[in-house]
Design a protein around this motif. Structure first.
Motif, mmCIF file in Angstrom:
data_model
loop_
_atom_site.group_PDB
_atom_site.id
_atom_site.type_symbol
_atom_site.label_atom_id
_atom_site.label_comp_id
_atom_site.label_asym_id
_atom_site.label_seq_id
_atom_site.Cartn_x
_atom_site.Cartn_y
_atom_site.Cartn_z
ATOM 1 N N SER A 319 0.857 -1.189 0.000
ATOM 2 C CA SER A 319 0.000 0.000 0.000
ATOM 3 C C SER A 319 0.891 1.237 0.000
ATOM 4 O O SER A 319 2.078 1.168 0.356
ATOM 5 C CB SER A 319 -0.933 -0.013 1.210
ATOM 6 O OG SER A 319 -0.186 -0.082 2.384
ATOM 7 N N PRO A 320 0.346 2.384 -0.408
ATOM 8 C CA PRO A 320 1.189 3.575 -0.497
ATOM 9 C C PRO A 320 1.790 3.931 0.866
ATOM 10 O O PRO A 320 1.129 3.783 1.898
ATOM 11 C CB PRO A 320 0.217 4.668 -0.942
ATOM 12 C CG PRO A 320 -0.962 3.968 -1.487
ATOM 13 C CD PRO A 320 -1.034 2.645 -0.810
ATOM 14 N N ILE A 321 3.004 4.394 0.858
ATOM 15 C CA ILE A 321 3.675 4.815 2.081
ATOM 16 C C ILE A 321 3.047 6.149 2.512
ATOM 17 O O ILE A 321 2.930 7.069 1.685
ATOM 18 C CB ILE A 321 5.190 4.946 1.818
ATOM 19 C CG1 ILE A 321 5.754 3.542 1.498
ATOM 20 C CG2 ILE A 321 5.916 5.574 2.989
ATOM 21 C CD1 ILE A 321 7.153 3.544 0.945
ATOM 22 N N PRO A 322 2.585 6.248 3.775
ATOM 23 C CA PRO A 322 1.840 7.446 4.209
ATOM 24 C C PRO A 322 2.526 8.756 3.830
ATOM 25 O O PRO A 322 1.865 9.717 3.445
ATOM 26 C CB PRO A 322 1.756 7.271 5.725
ATOM 27 C CG PRO A 322 1.848 5.798 5.932
ATOM 28 C CD PRO A 322 2.711 5.249 4.838
ATOM 29 N N LYS A 323 3.852 8.780 3.892
ATOM 30 C CA LYS A 323 4.586 10.009 3.573
ATOM 31 C C LYS A 323 4.247 10.577 2.185
ATOM 32 O O LYS A 323 4.376 11.764 1.935
ATOM 33 C CB LYS A 323 6.083 9.675 3.659
ATOM 34 C CG LYS A 323 6.970 10.818 3.296
ATOM 35 C CD LYS A 323 8.420 10.505 3.481
ATOM 36 C CE LYS A 323 9.172 11.713 2.902
ATOM 37 N NZ LYS A 323 10.553 11.682 3.072
ATOM 38 N N PHE A 324 3.858 9.668 1.254
ATOM 39 C CA PHE A 324 3.623 10.129 -0.124
ATOM 40 C C PHE A 324 2.149 10.386 -0.432
ATOM 41 O O PHE A 324 1.776 10.576 -1.590
ATOM 42 C CB PHE A 324 4.209 9.122 -1.125
ATOM 43 C CG PHE A 324 5.678 8.914 -0.922
ATOM 44 C CD1 PHE A 324 6.551 9.995 -0.995
ATOM 45 C CD2 PHE A 324 6.186 7.661 -0.602
ATOM 46 C CE1 PHE A 324 7.913 9.824 -0.776
ATOM 47 C CE2 PHE A 324 7.534 7.485 -0.374
ATOM 48 C CZ PHE A 324 8.401 8.568 -0.449
ATOM 49 N N VAL A 325 1.324 10.343 0.610
ATOM 50 C CA VAL A 325 -0.106 10.574 0.396
ATOM 51 C C VAL A 325 -0.530 11.803 1.198
ATOM 52 O O VAL A 325 -0.265 11.881 2.402
ATOM 53 C CB VAL A 325 -0.925 9.341 0.862
ATOM 54 C CG1 VAL A 325 -2.417 9.577 0.633
ATOM 55 C CG2 VAL A 325 -0.462 8.086 0.136
ATOM 56 N N ASP A 326 -1.110 12.770 0.533
ATOM 57 C CA ASP A 326 -1.704 13.910 1.234
ATOM 58 C C ASP A 326 -2.847 14.441 0.370
ATOM 59 O O ASP A 326 -3.171 13.837 -0.661
ATOM 60 C CB ASP A 326 -0.651 14.987 1.561
ATOM 61 C CG ASP A 326 0.082 15.469 0.322
ATOM 62 O OD1 ASP A 326 -0.559 15.543 -0.747
ATOM 63 O OD2 ASP A 326 1.288 15.771 0.412
ATOM 64 N N THR A 327 -3.431 15.562 0.781
ATOM 65 C CA THR A 327 -4.612 16.009 0.032
ATOM 66 C C THR A 327 -4.259 16.355 -1.416
ATOM 67 O O THR A 327 -5.058 16.149 -2.323
ATOM 68 C CB THR A 327 -5.280 17.229 0.710
ATOM 69 O OG1 THR A 327 -4.240 18.114 1.127
ATOM 70 C CG2 THR A 327 -6.125 16.817 1.894
ATOM 71 N N GLU A 328 -3.054 16.845 -1.620
ATOM 72 C CA GLU A 328 -2.661 17.146 -3.001
ATOM 73 C C GLU A 328 -2.298 15.895 -3.796
ATOM 74 O O GLU A 328 -2.321 15.887 -5.019
ATOM 75 C CB GLU A 328 -1.437 18.070 -2.993
ATOM 76 C CG GLU A 328 -1.793 19.526 -3.130
ATOM 77 C CD GLU A 328 -0.557 20.373 -2.951
ATOM 78 O OE1 GLU A 328 0.385 20.212 -3.753
ATOM 79 O OE2 GLU A 328 -0.535 21.163 -1.990
ATOM 80 N N PRO A 330 -3.560 12.337 -3.429
ATOM 81 C CA PRO A 330 -4.315 11.213 -2.868
ATOM 82 C C PRO A 330 -3.764 9.890 -3.410
ATOM 83 O O PRO A 330 -3.161 9.881 -4.500
ATOM 84 C CB PRO A 330 -5.750 11.459 -3.370
ATOM 85 C CG PRO A 330 -5.619 12.402 -4.512
ATOM 86 C CD PRO A 330 -4.349 13.179 -4.332
ATOM 87 N N ALA A 331 -3.979 8.809 -2.663
ATOM 88 C CA ALA A 331 -3.453 7.509 -3.096
ATOM 89 C C ALA A 331 -4.010 7.181 -4.477
ATOM 90 O O ALA A 331 -5.224 7.200 -4.690
ATOM 91 C CB ALA A 331 -3.830 6.442 -2.088
ATOM 92 N N ALA A 332 -3.135 6.900 -5.423
ATOM 93 C CA ALA A 332 -3.578 6.678 -6.803
ATOM 94 C C ALA A 332 -3.931 5.214 -7.074
ATOM 95 O O ALA A 332 -4.667 4.911 -8.004
ATOM 96 C CB ALA A 332 -2.484 7.132 -7.764
#
Ligand SMILES: O=C(O)CCC(=O)C(=O)O
Ligand SMILES: [Fe+2]
Length: 361
Positions: A319-328, A330-332
């Protein structure tokens, strides 16, 4: 074509049976045929060559002759992984004697009589050793002009004796040594990428869990009409990192850069590294790249390549690493259990990046 040959016998058996053309089921549809430019393997200097990175500062504990620091190399690796997803490494610690012997033993394996190779024919994706032709010959609409041996080193079977091919007799020793050394290199590259991504050196290894390692030997016999067939159809590798060793004097590997196919010229002593779907897209939420590549064939010489796939463990939920997911950002991609991803790979007739795209949210 000799009577008695069937699709599962593969490309080498077909050539050995005596042919003067490419049978229909190897001929690509018109829109997938290679253009004359695609086949111009030695055309003058290409712009934007795939980067070549001297990785010795990553591997040596003592200062090296290189004037670059470990941090410089990490920055180069990250840049190549973000912009290309594909690069070559030199001074990687795997000696030229071993790489030469690995390629030689791969050639020897495919010279064995068909019946001796077919002992390893299997449709079980969990088989430790699997010999076959094309990608998925029972499903492929058009066959790839190649045969292959996939040798998986499954962590869950570490306590069981490993079923090494016993022929050629040198295979176990040479492939064993190559796998050990390539694993060492893969681990260092993964640590460097992990550090470059600002995650700390152990993070990605931790995510991979009890990683999976597989060795794939590809054999591409000469093809009477290379423009009609393809050696290995366009795909991106599915897992973590791939280390690819190719015959130094026979080119065939091509990578898709900005919708154009570019031949990866083999730099003496270099290994090709490419980033797989899990690491590049899903873990890093698209920050790194897994890139489409393919192999083309030629009319004159058989070519081999040997890929070491360093992948997450089968049961790991990627799953995506939290560091690379934010509102700008979102998990792709949808998280997936790596084994399920692999199962999908073998159950469909997939082209290019369709498998990864099917994971898109
Ligand atoms: O033979 C080559 O150069 C490409 C091999 C490859 O892409 C693979 O085994 O995944
Ligand atoms: Fe590949």
């Amino acid at each position: 074509m000799a009577a008695g040959w069937n699709k599962l016998d593969g490309a080498k058996a077909l050539v050995d049976s005596g042919i003067d053309g490419v049978p229909d089921f190897y001929v690509k549809p018109l829109d997938q045929r290679l253009s004359p430019q695609d086949l111009e393997l030695h055309a003058g200097e290409q712009e934007d060559e795939v980067p070549v990175i001297d990785v010795s500062p990553l591997l040596d504990s003592k200062p090296t002759s290189s004037d670059r620091s470990k941090e410089d190399v990490i920055a180069e690796l990250l840049d190549a992984s973000e912009r290309w997803g594909f690069f070559q490494v030199i001074n990687h610690g795997i000696g030229s004697d071993l790489t030469r012997r690995m390629l030689a033993v791969a050639h020897e394996f495919f010279q064995l009589p068909l019946a001796e190779k077919m002992v390893f024919y299997s449709t079980d994706i969990d088989a430790a050793v699997r010999y076959g032709t094309s990608f998925n010959p029972l499903k492929d609409v058009f066959l790839d002009w190649q045969d292959n041996l996939l040798h998986r080193f499954l962590p869950e079977r570490r306590d069981q004796p490993h079923p090494w091919p016993t022929k050629p007799s040198a295979y176990e020793l040479i492939a064993g040594e190559f796998v050990d050394q390539a694993k060492f290199l893969a681990r260092h590259l993964l640590r460097a990428l992990s550090e470059g991504l600002g995650l700390g050196p152990d993070y990605l290894e931790g995510e991979f869990g009890e990683h999976n390692v597989a060795l794939r030997l590809n054999y591409y016999p000469p093809c009477p009409s290379p423009e009609l067939a393809i050696g290995l159809s366009s795909h991106s590798d599915v897992g973590g990192l791939t280390i690819l060793l190719q015959d130094s004097d026979i080119v065939g590997l091509q990578v898709k850069v900005q919708e154009k196919w570019k031949t990866v010229r083999s730099v003496p002593g270099a290994l090709v590294i490419n980033i797989g779907d899990q690491l590049q897209q899903i873990y890093s939420n698209g920050k790194l790249k897994s890139v489409e590549h393919r192999a083309i064939v030629n009319a004159d010489k058989a070519r081999v390549s040997v890929g070491l796939f360093y992948d997450p463990a089968s049961d790991v939920r990627v799953s995506p690493i939290p560091k690379f997911v934010d509102t700008e950002h979102p998990a792709a991609y949808n998280p997936c259990v790596f084994r399920e991803y692999l199962k999908n790979l073998y159950s469909k007739n997939l082209v290019g990046k369709e498998l990864l795209e099917s994971q898109r949210k």
